[in-house]
Design a protein around this motif. Structure first.
Motif, short mmCIF file in Angstrom:
data_model
loop_
_atom_site.label_atom_id
_atom_site.label_comp_id
_atom_site.label_asym_id
_atom_site.label_seq_id
_atom_site.Cartn_x
_atom_site.Cartn_y
_atom_site.Cartn_z
N ARG A 125 0.84 -1.21 0.00
CA ARG A 125 0.00 0.00 0.00
C ARG A 125 0.87 1.26 0.00
O ARG A 125 1.85 1.34 0.73
N ASP A 126 0.50 2.21 -0.85
CA ASP A 126 1.18 3.51 -0.95
C ASP A 126 2.56 3.45 -1.63
O ASP A 126 3.20 4.48 -1.79
N LEU A 127 3.02 2.28 -2.00
CA LEU A 127 4.31 2.23 -2.70
C LEU A 127 4.12 2.68 -4.15
O LEU A 127 3.19 2.24 -4.83
N PRO A 128 5.00 3.57 -4.65
CA PRO A 128 4.89 4.02 -6.05
C PRO A 128 5.26 2.89 -7.02
O PRO A 128 5.89 1.91 -6.61
N ASN A 129 4.90 3.06 -8.29
CA ASN A 129 5.10 1.99 -9.28
C ASN A 129 6.54 1.51 -9.37
O ASN A 129 6.79 0.32 -9.52
N HIS A 130 7.51 2.44 -9.24
CA HIS A 130 8.90 2.00 -9.42
C HIS A 130 9.35 1.12 -8.26
O HIS A 130 10.40 0.49 -8.33
N ARG A 131 8.57 1.05 -7.17
CA ARG A 131 8.94 0.16 -6.06
C ARG A 131 8.05 -1.09 -6.03
O ARG A 131 8.03 -1.82 -5.04
N ARG A 132 7.33 -1.32 -7.14
CA ARG A 132 6.40 -2.46 -7.17
C ARG A 132 6.85 -3.55 -8.15
O ARG A 132 6.06 -4.37 -8.59
N ARG A 133 8.13 -3.58 -8.44
CA ARG A 133 8.62 -4.57 -9.42
C ARG A 133 8.55 -5.99 -8.84
O ARG A 133 8.76 -6.20 -7.64
N ALA A 134 8.23 -6.95 -9.72
CA ALA A 134 8.06 -8.33 -9.26
C ALA A 134 8.37 -9.27 -10.42
O ALA A 134 8.48 -8.85 -11.58
N ARG A 135 8.52 -10.54 -10.09
CA ARG A 135 8.63 -11.53 -11.17
C ARG A 135 7.92 -12.81 -10.73
O ARG A 135 7.90 -13.15 -9.53
N PHE A 136 7.33 -13.48 -11.70
CA PHE A 136 6.84 -14.83 -11.51
C PHE A 136 7.98 -15.78 -11.89
O PHE A 136 8.66 -15.56 -12.90
N VAL A 137 8.16 -16.82 -11.08
CA VAL A 137 9.20 -17.82 -11.37
C VAL A 137 8.52 -19.18 -11.50
O VAL A 137 7.56 -19.47 -10.77
N CYS A 138 9.00 -19.98 -12.43
CA CYS A 138 8.47 -21.35 -12.56
C CYS A 138 9.62 -22.35 -12.69
O CYS A 138 10.51 -22.16 -13.52
N ALA A 139 9.59 -23.38 -11.85
CA ALA A 139 10.50 -24.52 -12.02
C ALA A 139 9.69 -25.65 -12.64
O ALA A 139 8.68 -26.08 -12.09
N ALA A 140 10.13 -26.09 -13.81
CA ALA A 140 9.45 -27.17 -14.54
C ALA A 140 10.32 -28.42 -14.43
O ALA A 140 11.48 -28.41 -14.86
N ALA A 141 9.77 -29.47 -13.81
CA ALA A 141 10.59 -30.67 -13.55
C ALA A 141 9.99 -31.90 -14.22
O ALA A 141 8.77 -32.02 -14.35
N ILE A 142 10.88 -32.80 -14.63
CA ILE A 142 10.43 -34.13 -15.06
C ILE A 142 11.29 -35.19 -14.36
O ILE A 142 12.51 -35.00 -14.19
N VAL A 143 10.62 -36.25 -13.90
CA VAL A 143 11.32 -37.41 -13.33
C VAL A 143 10.84 -38.63 -14.10
O VAL A 143 9.63 -38.79 -14.33
N TRP A 144 11.77 -39.46 -14.54
CA TRP A 144 11.42 -40.68 -15.26
C TRP A 144 12.38 -41.77 -14.84
O TRP A 144 13.23 -41.54 -13.96
N GLY A 145 12.28 -42.96 -15.43
CA GLY A 145 13.09 -44.09 -15.00
C GLY A 145 14.58 -43.84 -15.07
O GLY A 145 15.35 -44.40 -14.31
N GLY A 146 15.00 -42.96 -15.96
CA GLY A 146 16.43 -42.75 -16.16
C GLY A 146 17.01 -41.54 -15.45
O GLY A 146 18.21 -41.31 -15.52
N GLY A 147 16.21 -40.75 -14.77
CA GLY A 147 16.78 -39.58 -14.12
C GLY A 147 15.79 -38.47 -13.90
O GLY A 147 14.56 -38.71 -13.84
N GLN A 148 16.29 -37.28 -13.77
CA GLN A 148 15.44 -36.13 -13.51
C GLN A 148 16.07 -34.87 -14.09
O GLN A 148 17.28 -34.82 -14.30
N LYS A 149 15.22 -33.88 -14.32
CA LYS A 149 15.71 -32.64 -14.93
C LYS A 149 14.78 -31.52 -14.49
O LYS A 149 13.56 -31.72 -14.40
N VAL A 150 15.34 -30.35 -14.20
CA VAL A 150 14.49 -29.21 -13.87
C VAL A 150 15.00 -27.97 -14.59
O VAL A 150 16.20 -27.78 -14.73
N VAL A 151 14.07 -27.18 -15.10
CA VAL A 151 14.38 -25.96 -15.84
C VAL A 151 13.65 -24.80 -15.17
O VAL A 151 12.48 -24.92 -14.83
N LEU A 152 14.36 -23.70 -14.99
CA LEU A 152 13.77 -22.55 -14.29
C LEU A 152 13.63 -21.38 -15.27
O LEU A 152 14.53 -21.14 -16.07
N ASP A 153 12.50 -20.68 -15.20
CA ASP A 153 12.37 -19.47 -16.02
C ASP A 153 11.47 -18.47 -15.32
O ASP A 153 10.89 -18.79 -14.26
#
Ligand code: ITT
Length: 229
Positions: A125-153
């Motif tokens: 509340r009351d914060l000006p726009n230049h102090r309202r910066r944000a980001r959404f982060v997503c970690a996308a993971a797969i696990v299968w019989g041979g291993g696992q992998k995760v990618v972040l964006d």
């Protein structure tokens, strides 16, 4: 290239072959809808979790990547199917990265999207726009019989003073995506898939999965790759 499962654990580029069945380890309906759209045309058949499942107790990690892998591993062990999971959240600069990995619990367990958004707007509340910066982060993971992998964006934006739009879910109505001058809740499903943290992370994961032989190499040196956290 389309991913196609040959039945031997290998992916090939043959669209005549049947799609690989992959379990989608999320209980969030908003994510399910978005991931079905993002993964459509990639030659995978996404299987949902039953309504009685919960992911809350599994998310004991301190980062998005850890939690995505915890969820994917848990449901891979339960189902035996290659399993993908998403752990995601909103990081607000003025709140030193909060709510972050606690985004779904920000207003307490059992609170709804409206309560989470109200709490966030009150905190800024009351914060000006230049102090309202944000980001959404997503970690996308797969696990299968041979291993696992995760990618972040991620997707960068600004927290609005009040909600705009009715599409999407979660914090979408207060997340302004500046290049389109629209909140995420004012984007169509395909527009959001194009620019969102989830769209970016899962397209990269799908591209990696689409490389010949990637998912059938148990000794792969690619077992865990995070791009950041
Ligand atoms: P699962 O663990 O079952 O996947 P969840 O909703 O608990 O469902 P997370 O633990 O990853 O998922 O929490 C993500 C929270 O972050 C989610 O509940 C939203 O409040 C917020 N969030 C993530 N992606 C979002 C998006 O694209 N738009 C709006 N809010 C989002």
């Amino acid at each position: 290239m389309q991913l196609a499962y040959t039945g031997t654990g290998r992916f090939g580029a043959h669209d005549k072959l049947r799609a690989m069945r992959i379990l989608l380890a999320t209980t969030n309906r908003g994510k399910v809808a978005e991931l079905r759209q993002i993964m459509s045309g990639k030659g995978v058949e996404l299987i949902g979790l039953s309504d009685s499942e919960t992911t809350e107790p599994i998310e004991t990690g301190e980062t998005f990547s850890e939690n995505a892998l915890l969820k994917a591993n848990h449901y891979y062990r339960k189902s035996g199917l290659p399993t993908i999971a998403d752990d995601s959240g909103l990081e607000v600069e003025a709140l030193k990265g909060a709510p972050g990995v606690h985004s779904s619990r920000y207003a307490g367990v059992g609170a709804d999207d409206g309560a989470r958004v109200s709490k966030l707007l009150e905190a800024l509340r009351d914060l000006p726009n230049h102090r309202r910066r944000a980001r959404f982060v997503c970690a996308a993971a797969i696990v299968w019989g041979g291993g696992q992998k995760v990618v972040l964006d991620e997707a960068q934006g600004v927290i609005l003073q009040k909600p705009r739009g009715h599409n999407g879910f979660g914090y979408d109505p207060v997340f302004l995506y500046e290049p389109l001058n629209k909140s995420f809740a004012e984007l169509t499903a395909s527009e959001k898939a194009e620019v969102s943290h989830r769209g970016r992370a899962f397209r990269r994961l799908a591209a990696w999965m689409g490389q010949p032989g990637v998912l059938d190499t148990p000794s792969s040196t690619d077992r865990i790759v995070t791009t950041a956290d």
